[in-house]
Scaffold this active site. Structure first.
Site, short mmCIF file in Angstrom:
data_model
loop_
_atom_site.label_atom_id
_atom_site.label_comp_id
_atom_site.label_asym_id
_atom_site.label_seq_id
_atom_site.Cartn_x
_atom_site.Cartn_y
_atom_site.Cartn_z
N ARG A 216 0.83 -1.22 0.00
CA ARG A 216 0.00 0.00 0.00
C ARG A 216 0.86 1.26 0.00
O ARG A 216 0.51 2.28 0.60
CB ARG A 216 -0.96 0.03 1.20
N ASN B 184 2.63 -7.59 7.63
CA ASN B 184 2.67 -8.93 7.04
C ASN B 184 4.16 -9.25 7.00
O ASN B 184 4.85 -8.99 6.03
CB ASN B 184 2.05 -8.92 5.65
N LYS C 197 0.92 -8.56 13.80
CA LYS C 197 -0.37 -8.89 13.17
C LYS C 197 -0.46 -10.41 13.22
O LYS C 197 0.40 -11.11 12.67
CB LYS C 197 -0.37 -8.40 11.74
N GLU D 20 -5.97 -12.29 7.99
CA GLU D 20 -5.60 -12.30 6.56
C GLU D 20 -4.46 -13.26 6.29
O GLU D 20 -3.52 -12.96 5.56
CB GLU D 20 -5.23 -10.88 6.11
N ARG E 138 -2.01 -6.05 17.15
CA ARG E 138 -3.05 -5.41 16.36
C ARG E 138 -4.41 -6.08 16.54
O ARG E 138 -4.49 -7.32 16.61
CB ARG E 138 -2.66 -5.40 14.87
N LYS F 219 -7.58 -0.14 14.61
CA LYS F 219 -7.81 0.78 13.49
C LYS F 219 -8.96 1.73 13.84
O LYS F 219 -9.84 1.37 14.61
CB LYS F 219 -8.15 0.01 12.22
N ASP G 152 -11.96 -1.23 7.57
CA ASP G 152 -10.57 -1.14 7.10
C ASP G 152 -10.24 0.19 6.44
O ASP G 152 -10.16 0.26 5.22
CB ASP G 152 -10.32 -2.29 6.09
N GLU H 86 -4.79 3.29 15.46
CA GLU H 86 -4.05 3.10 14.19
C GLU H 86 -4.81 3.83 13.09
O GLU H 86 -5.92 3.45 12.72
CB GLU H 86 -3.91 1.61 13.86
N GLU I 44 -4.56 4.21 0.83
CA GLU I 44 -4.96 2.98 0.16
C GLU I 44 -6.37 3.07 -0.44
O GLU I 44 -6.59 2.68 -1.58
CB GLU I 44 -4.90 1.82 1.16
N HIS J 103 -16.13 -0.07 1.13
CA HIS J 103 -15.42 -1.21 0.55
C HIS J 103 -15.96 -1.62 -0.82
O HIS J 103 -16.25 -2.79 -1.07
CB HIS J 103 -15.46 -2.41 1.51
N TRP K 213 -14.18 -10.13 1.00
CA TRP K 213 -13.33 -9.31 0.13
C TRP K 213 -14.07 -8.91 -1.15
O TRP K 213 -13.47 -8.52 -2.13
CB TRP K 213 -12.02 -10.05 -0.22
C1 BDP Z 1 -5.57 -3.67 4.65
C2 BDP Z 1 -4.61 -3.77 3.53
C3 BDP Z 1 -3.63 -4.89 3.66
C4 BDP Z 1 -3.01 -4.84 5.05
C5 BDP Z 1 -4.10 -4.90 6.09
C6 BDP Z 1 -3.60 -4.73 7.50
O1 BDP Z 1 -5.35 -3.94 2.34
O2 BDP Z 1 -2.67 -4.75 2.67
O3 BDP Z 1 -2.13 -5.89 5.23
O4 BDP Z 1 -4.98 -3.83 5.89
O5 BDP Z 1 -3.84 -3.67 8.07
O6 BDP Z 1 -6.04 -2.35 4.64
O7 BDP Z 1 -3.01 -5.63 8.05
#
Ligand code: BDP
Length: 719
Positions: free
Chosen positions: A184, A226, A303, A307, A340, A376, A381, A403, A409, A537, A558
Site C-alpha cells: 500500500r 505482514n 499482526k 488475513e 493489532r 484501526k 478497514d 491506528e 490505500e 469497501h 473481500w
Molecule cells: C488492509 C490492507 C492490507 C493490510 C491490512 C492490514 O489492504 O494490505 O495488510 O490492511 O492492516 O487495509 O493488516
C-alpha cells in the site's frame, strides 16, 4: 562578469518560480519578509548560547544554523558566543536550573519528559529568551516550534509557550518489505535500502528523522505487518542498529514487526506455540540479542491470525497468550508489545464489523501491562469514512491505541489530493459514551489504563523513496497532520492545514485561504465521489484502485457485494438487530440512536441500514436521488479544487504548481470515473432515472467492469 553572476544568483533567490521538488517538506526555511520580525529574530539568533554539546544539541545547532542562513542570510558562530551576552539560551531544565525560579522549575518539570517551555528569563539584570526542555529531545521539539513560529510569522518573544505531547508513543508504521516493495505504498520503493545497509548510510535517513522530530513523531516500526521473520536475524539486526543509532538523537525509537511463526522459520523449531518453553526461550534469546545491538529498542508490532498471518490460534491459544509470551520477553528490557486488533476471518460466520470485539472483549484483563492493543480507527478497514471502532471504550483493563492510515490505500492513493486531518478529527472527537458519559475516542487514547501503561497513536506511513517523499505533494500534509494530531489529538484540522500551508508554500493570507479551500473540503469530496452516505469497501479488487462495486466471487468479505448489498429493494448493510446487530457493540446511547433510520447521521446511513431506494432523506429527496447528487457533488468539488489551484499559478513555483495541477486533472478524471461507474452500476438495481439536475453519468458499465490494473502500485503479488 561578477555583477552578472551576482544578479543571476539574486534572481534565483527571489523568483517565485524557483524550482522546488518538494524534498524539503515543511522545513524549507524561507527568507523572512517582514522587516520587524526579521530584525527581532536576527538579534536573537545572533547570540545563541547552547547549554549542552550532546548529540541532540548538535542537531539543534545545525538546525539553527540552517534556519539562520536561509531565513536571515546570516551564519551563526556558536563558539564565539558568551553566555551572559547571549540573547537566546537553549538547554535542558537541569542545565538551566540556576536561572529558574522554583515555581518555573516545577512548572517545566510537570510538562514531562518530552515537554518544553520558552519565554524570557532574567539573570543579573539581563533578559534571555530561553528554550528549555526537560530532556534534550524536549528542547529539540521546542526549537522546532520556535523556528516554525518564525516561519509562520507568529513568533513573539514576549509570549510564553509551553507544550508537551498528549500521547506517549507517536509512531509511524512502515509497511515496507525487505525487498523494498511497500505494501500500500504509492511513493516508490521503501526508503530502507536493506541491501546496502549497514555499510551504506543514505543521507535520506537523517532527513527522515529530522522531519519526524520536527512534528513530534518519536517511534517507527520499520517493516510490514505482514512480516518476514528474516528481519529478526543477526544480519538484519546489524542493519536495524544503524538506523536506531541514527534516529536516537532525534528522540525516535525503532520497533520491528515480529512474525509469529519466526521460531519455526528462523529458529529451527517445530512449533510456535506460545506456551511451549522452547518457543518462549527462542523469543527471549532473540529479544535479548536485539537489545544487545539496540539497548533502547522499542518493541514488537504484531499482526496475528488475520488475513492469513500466523498466530496463536494455530496452536489452540488465544490472542492474549500470544501477546503475553512476546511481552514477557520484552519486559526485562522495558520493551512494548503492540498487538493489532485488525483481526477477522472469512471462516468465522459473523459480520466482519463485529469480529474484533468478539475476539478481544473476552480477553480484557488478560494482557500484561506492557501490551498495547492497536485498533484501526474503524471496524472494517481504513475506508473513506468509518464510524469509530466499537473497541474504543469497550476494553476496560487493556491499553488501546489508535491506528490511522496515512497512506491513501482507499483514498485516492497518490493521484488524489485528500487531506486526511478532518477525517481523523471526526474519529477522535467522536463520543463513545464509554467508559463515561463524556468519553471521546481522543480521551481514551490519551489515558493510560494504569500508571504503568503508555498511550499510543500509530499511522501507516505514506513515505517512499520518491524525491518528494510521498508521491503527491499534498500527501506530505497528511504526514505532517498525523504528527500534529498524535502530539495533540484535540487539535483542529484547520489549524494544521494553515500551519502546513504557511510552512510549505508561503504566508500571505490569500494564498493560505485559497489552499485551505482546497484542502479542507477534499476529504468530504472524496467520500462523495467514492462512498457517500455510509457506503464502503466498493473499490477495485486487491489493489483498491478505482471503483469496483461489482466485485464478487471468491472470499465473501473481500467482495463489494458483501458490503453494499444492493438489490431491487434498496441498498446498505443491515447492522441493526434485524441484521448482524453490530450496532449492539456500541454504547446504548449510540446503538439506540443509530438503530433508527431517521436519527442516525446520514453519513453513516448505509453502513448500518438496508434502505429502500425511495426512502425519504432529510432533504426530502429519495435515497436514490440523494446518492446520485452526492456522487455528482464529489466531482463538482474536484472541479472547484482545480479552479482554485489554477488561480494560484503566478503565486507558486512552477514545479510544484504543475505537479499538483496535473494530478488534480487526474483526480477529476478519477472522480468522474467513480461517479459514472457507481451510478450506472447501482442503477441496475434501483431501476430509477438519474436526477435531471446532475451531470448524466456517461459511459458503458461493461467497459468500466472490464478495466483491469494488474500493475497498480502497492500490492503484493499474492493479493
Ligand atoms: C488492509 C490492507 C492490507 C493490510 C491490512 C492490514 O489492504 O494490505 O495488510 O490492511 O492492516 O487495509 O493488516
Amino acid at each position: 562578469m561578477r555583477i552578472a553572476l551576482l544578479l543571476f544568483f539574486t534572481l534565483i533567490l527571489v523568483l517565485p518560480t524557483q524550482a522546488n521538488d518538494g524534498y524539503k517538506l515543511w522545513l524549507d526555511y524561507q527568507p523572512i519578509e517582514n522587516s520587524t520580525l526579521k530584525d527581532e529574530v536576527g538579534e536573537l539568533m545572533n547570540g545563541i548560547y547552547l547549554f549542552d554539546q550532546g548529540p541532540t544539541f548538535e542537531i539543534i545547532q545545525s538546525e539553527l544554523s540552517l534556519a539562520s542562513e536561509k531565513m536571515l542570510g546570516a551564519s551563526i558562530d556558536f563558539k564565539k558566543i558568551n553566555r551572559e551576552k547571549s540573547l537566546l539560551w537553549i538547554g535542558t531544565r537541569e542545565q538551566l536550573l540556576p536561572f529558574l525560579s522554583a515555581s518555573l522549575e516545577s512548572e517545566i518539570k510537570n510538562l514531562g519528559e518530552e515537554g518544553y517551555w520558552m519565554g524570557m528569563i532574567e539573570s543579573d539584570g539581563a533578559k534571555h529568551f530561553t528554550i528549555v526542555g526537560n530532556q534534550p529531545v524536549g528542547t529539540l521539539y521546542g526549537v522546532f516550534n520556535f523556528l516554525q513560529n518564525i516561519q509562520k510569522g507568529t513568533f513573539d518573544k514576549n509570549t510564553l509557550i509551553s507544550d508537551y505531547p498528549k500521547v506517549k508513543i507517536r509512531m509511524l508504521n512502515h509497511w515496507d518489505n525487505l525487498d523494498r516493495t511497500v505494501e500500500r505504498g504509492y511513493a516508490g520503493f521503501s526508503i530502507w535500502d536493506w541491501h546496502k545497509l549497514p555499510e551504506y548510510i543514505d543521507p535520506k535517513y537523517k532527513d527522515y528523522a529530522r522531519a519526524n522530530a520536527s512534528i513530534g513523531i518519536n517511534a517507527v516500526s520499520l517493516t510490514n505487518v505482514n512480516a518476514n521473520a528474516l528481519v529478526l536475524t543477526t544480519d538484519f539486526m546489524k542493519k536495524v542498529k544503524v538506523l536506531a543509532d541514527l534516529f536516537r538523537p532525534y528522540g525516535i525509537k525503532v520497533y520491528l514487526t515480529a512474525r509469529f511463526s519466526a521460531p519455526m522459520e528462523i529458529g529451527g523449531l517445530e512449533t510456535a506455540d506460545p506456551l511451549d518453553p522452547e518457543v518462549q526461550s527462542f523469543w527471549q534469546k532473540k529479544t535479548d540479542e536485539i537489545y544487545s545491538f539496540i539497548p533502547d529498542f522499542g518493541g514488537y508490532l504484531v499482526k496475528a491470525n488475520s488475513e492469513g498471518q500466523p498466530g496463536p490460534h494455530e496452536f489452540g491459544r488465544d490472542h492474549s497468550q500470544g501477546a503475553n509470551m512476546l511481552a514477557e520477553a520484552l519486559a526485562p528490557h522495558g520493551g512494548l508489545l503492540i498487538w493489532r486488533a485488525f483481526v477477522y476471518s472469512h471462516e468465522v460466520d459473523e459480520d466482519r464489523h463485529k469480529q474484533a470485539n468478539l475476539e478481544f472483549i473476552p480477553l480484557d484483563g488478560n494482557f500484561r501491562d506492557n501490551v498495547i492493543l492497536q485498533v484501526k480507527n474503524g471496524a472494517i478497514d481504513f475506508q473513506p469514512r468509518e464510524p469509530f471502532h466499537p473497541l474504543f471504550g469497550a476494553m476496560k483493563e487493556t491499553q488501546v491505541g489508535m491506528e490511522f492510515q496515512i497512506t491513501q490505500e482507499y483514498l485516492g492513493q497518490a493521484t488524489q489530493l485528500v487531506f486526511l486531518a478532518p477525517m481523523w478529527e471526526e474519529v477522535l472527537k467522536s463520543k463513545t459514551f464509554r467508559p463515561t458519559a463524556n468519553s471521546t475516542v481522543s480521551e481514551i487514547i490519551q489515558t493510560p489504563v494504569s500508571p504503568r501503561q503508555v498511550t499510543l497513536m500509530a499511522g501507516v506511513s505514506n513515505i517512499g523513496n520518491e524525491r518528494n517523499w510521498t508521491g503527491h505533494l499534498f500527501a506530505q500534509a497528511n504526514w505532517f497532520a498525523f504528527g500534529k494530531q498524535a502530539w495533540n489529538p484535540e487539535i483542529n484540522s484547520d489549524q494544521i492545514s494553515e500551519d502546513w500551508i504557511k510552512l510549505t508554500f508561503g504566508q500571505t493570507q490569500e494564498l493560505v485561504s485559497k489552499i485551505n479551500q482546497i484542502m479542507l473540503p477534499s476529504h468530504e469530496a472524496a467520500v462523495n465521489y467514492m462512498t457517500p452516505l455510509g457506503l464502503h469497501h466498493i473499490m477495485g479488487r486487491g489493489h483498491h484502485y478505482g471503483p469496483g462495486p461489482w466485485v464478487t466471487g471468491g472470499r465473501a468479505d473481500w467482495t463489494s457485494l458483501y458490503y453494499h448489498r444492493a438489490d431491487s429493494l434498496g441498498i446498505g448493510f443491515d447492522r441493526t438487530s434485524s441484521g448482524s446487530n453490530a450496532l449492539s457493540q456500541y454504547a446504548p446511547e449510540i446503538a439506540n440512536n443509530w438503530s433508527n433510520t431517521s436519527q442516525i447521521p446520514e453519513k453513516y446511513l448505509l453502513w448500518f441500514h438496508h434502505v429502500p431506494w425511495d426512502f425519504k432523506m432529510k432533504s426530502g429527496k429519495t435515497l436514490w436521488k440523494e446518492i446520485a447528487l452526492h456522487y455528482d457533488q464529489g466531482v463538482k468539488s474536484v472541479a472547484e479544487m482545480q479552479n482554485i489551484w489554477a488561480s494560484l499559478e503566478n503565486d507558486l513555483d512552477a514545479e510544484r504548481w504543475d505537479h499538483v495541477n496535473q494530478l488534480l486533472a487526474v483526480q477529476r478524471t478519477e472522480a468522474e470515473w467513480w461517479r459514472n461507474a457507481c451510478l450506472l452500476y447501482f442503477q441496475t438495481f434501483s431501476q430509477r432515472p438519474f436526477p435531471a439536475e446532475i451531470e448524466q453519468p456517461a459511459g458503458d458499465l461493461d467497459y468500466f467492469k472490464s478495466l483491469s490494473f494488474p500493475f497498480a502500485p502497492g500490492i503484493r503479488p499474492s493479493w
